[in-house]
Design a protein around this motif. Structure first.
Motif, PDB file in Angstrom:
ATOM      1  N   GLN A  12      45.858  30.559  48.452  1.00  0.00           N
ATOM      2  CA  GLN A  12      46.066  32.822  48.526  1.00  0.00           C
ATOM      3  C   GLN A  12      46.187  33.142  47.579  1.00  0.00           C
ATOM      4  O   GLN A  12      45.939  33.034  46.079  1.00  0.00           O
ATOM      5  CB  GLN A  12      47.899  33.112  48.125  1.00  0.00           C
ATOM      6  CG  GLN A  12      48.111  34.500  48.487  1.00  0.00           C
ATOM      7  CD  GLN A  12      49.537  34.775  48.282  1.00  0.00           C
ATOM      8  OE1 GLN A  12      50.653  34.811  49.126  1.00  0.00           O
ATOM      9  NE2 GLN A  12      49.881  35.575  47.041  1.00  0.00           N
ATOM     10  N   ALA A  15      47.617  38.615  46.991  1.00  0.00           N
ATOM     11  CA  ALA A  15      49.089  38.589  47.431  1.00  0.00           C
ATOM     12  C   ALA A  15      49.356  39.919  48.584  1.00  0.00           C
ATOM     13  O   ALA A  15      49.477  40.452  48.172  1.00  0.00           O
ATOM     14  CB  ALA A  15      50.036  38.550  46.332  1.00  0.00           C
ATOM     15  N   PRO A  16      50.181  38.446  49.587  1.00  0.00           N
ATOM     16  CA  PRO A  16      50.296  40.285  50.709  1.00  0.00           C
ATOM     17  C   PRO A  16      51.093  41.422  49.758  1.00  0.00           C
ATOM     18  O   PRO A  16      52.222  41.057  49.486  1.00  0.00           O
ATOM     19  CB  PRO A  16      50.884  39.483  52.066  1.00  0.00           C
ATOM     20  CG  PRO A  16      50.874  38.562  51.621  1.00  0.00           C
ATOM     21  CD  PRO A  16      50.604  38.101  50.408  1.00  0.00           C
ATOM     22  N   ALA A  17      50.471  42.573  50.296  1.00  0.00           N
ATOM     23  CA  ALA A  17      51.473  43.654  49.708  1.00  0.00           C
ATOM     24  C   ALA A  17      50.651  45.680  50.080  1.00  0.00           C
ATOM     25  O   ALA A  17      49.799  44.983  51.064  1.00  0.00           O
ATOM     26  CB  ALA A  17      51.111  43.436  48.112  1.00  0.00           C
ATOM     27  N   SER A  25      40.246  40.125  44.371  1.00  0.00           N
ATOM     28  CA  SER A  25      41.454  39.120  44.312  1.00  0.00           C
ATOM     29  C   SER A  25      40.672  37.913  43.480  1.00  0.00           C
ATOM     30  O   SER A  25      40.205  37.804  42.540  1.00  0.00           O
ATOM     31  CB  SER A  25      40.866  38.211  45.851  1.00  0.00           C
ATOM     32  OG  SER A  25      39.348  36.945  45.561  1.00  0.00           O
ATOM     33  N   ASP A  26      41.694  37.161  43.048  1.00  0.00           N
ATOM     34  CA  ASP A  26      42.412  35.786  42.711  1.00  0.00           C
ATOM     35  C   ASP A  26      40.390  35.468  42.676  1.00  0.00           C
ATOM     36  O   ASP A  26      40.317  35.374  43.932  1.00  0.00           O
ATOM     37  CB  ASP A  26      43.018  34.942  42.528  1.00  0.00           C
ATOM     38  CG  ASP A  26      44.255  35.756  42.127  1.00  0.00           C
ATOM     39  OD1 ASP A  26      44.459  36.495  41.178  1.00  0.00           O
ATOM     40  OD2 ASP A  26      45.418  35.460  42.624  1.00  0.00           O
ATOM     41  N   GLY A 131      46.135  41.598  52.656  1.00  0.00           N
ATOM     42  CA  GLY A 131      46.411  39.540  52.381  1.00  0.00           C
ATOM     43  C   GLY A 131      45.309  39.424  52.441  1.00  0.00           C
ATOM     44  O   GLY A 131      45.056  39.695  53.405  1.00  0.00           O
ATOM     45  N   THR A 133      43.249  34.863  52.020  1.00  0.00           N
ATOM     46  CA  THR A 133      43.920  33.266  51.719  1.00  0.00           C
ATOM     47  C   THR A 133      42.257  32.840  52.204  1.00  0.00           C
ATOM     48  O   THR A 133      41.111  33.718  52.838  1.00  0.00           O
ATOM     49  CB  THR A 133      44.302  33.188  53.528  1.00  0.00           C
ATOM     50  OG1 THR A 133      45.619  33.670  53.130  1.00  0.00           O
ATOM     51  CG2 THR A 133      44.225  31.594  52.872  1.00  0.00           C
TER      52      THR A 133
END
Length: 146
Positions: A12, A15-17, A25-26, A131, A133
């Motif tokens: 992930q 994060a889903p929000a 993103s990370d 989100g 992935t």
């Protein structure tokens, strides 16, 4: 081993929000893997979408996840690209038919790290659920362990 569970690493990265402002993103560390699929799940837009009120999904790359420098990915290094505000764009979400979808691209560049950038252009006060992935494949050593 022919199953994907032991041959893909799932991470992930966003994060889903509900978001209403630009997001990075990370970083995805590609060391030990030969391929990377980036997925962004977009929910129902919280604001009307148009050419001036839109969301653009992009990919950036870097040799170092802390100091970067993070730069836009050349469209040739993405499996799917789109014309957006910046290079590295893989999706432009600018009408109601574009939300409630999953957007994907594969990073084909040569840097160690990549990340997804979500650019909100215009006014998005009520936010949009998102989100992200990353799926890493072609592991140098299998099976992949989380």
């Amino acid at each position: 081993m022919r199953d994907l569970l032991n041959n893909l690493k799932t991470t992930q990265v966003l994060a889903p929000a509900v978001y209403d402002a630009d997001q990075n993103s990370d970083p995805v560390d590609l060391q030990g893997f030969g391929s990377c699929l980036l997925l962004v799940n977009v929910g129902a837009a919280g604001a009307p979408l148009s050419e001036t009120n839109k969301i653009e999904l992009e990919v950036e790359e870097a040799d170092d996840k802390i100091s970067g420098p993070w730069t836009d990915v050349d469209p040739a290094d993405l499996a799917k690209s789109a014309t957006g505000t910046n290079s590295g764009c893989f999706a432009v979400i600018d009408n109601a038919g574009d939300d409630n979808a999953v957007y994907a691209t594969a990073y084909r560049g040569h840097k160690r790290y990549c990340r997804v950038v979500v650019n909100f252009i215009g006014t998005h006060g009520t936010g949009t659920p998102l989100g992200g992935t990353a799926l890493l494949g072609h592991a140098h050593m299998a099976p992949v362990t989380e």
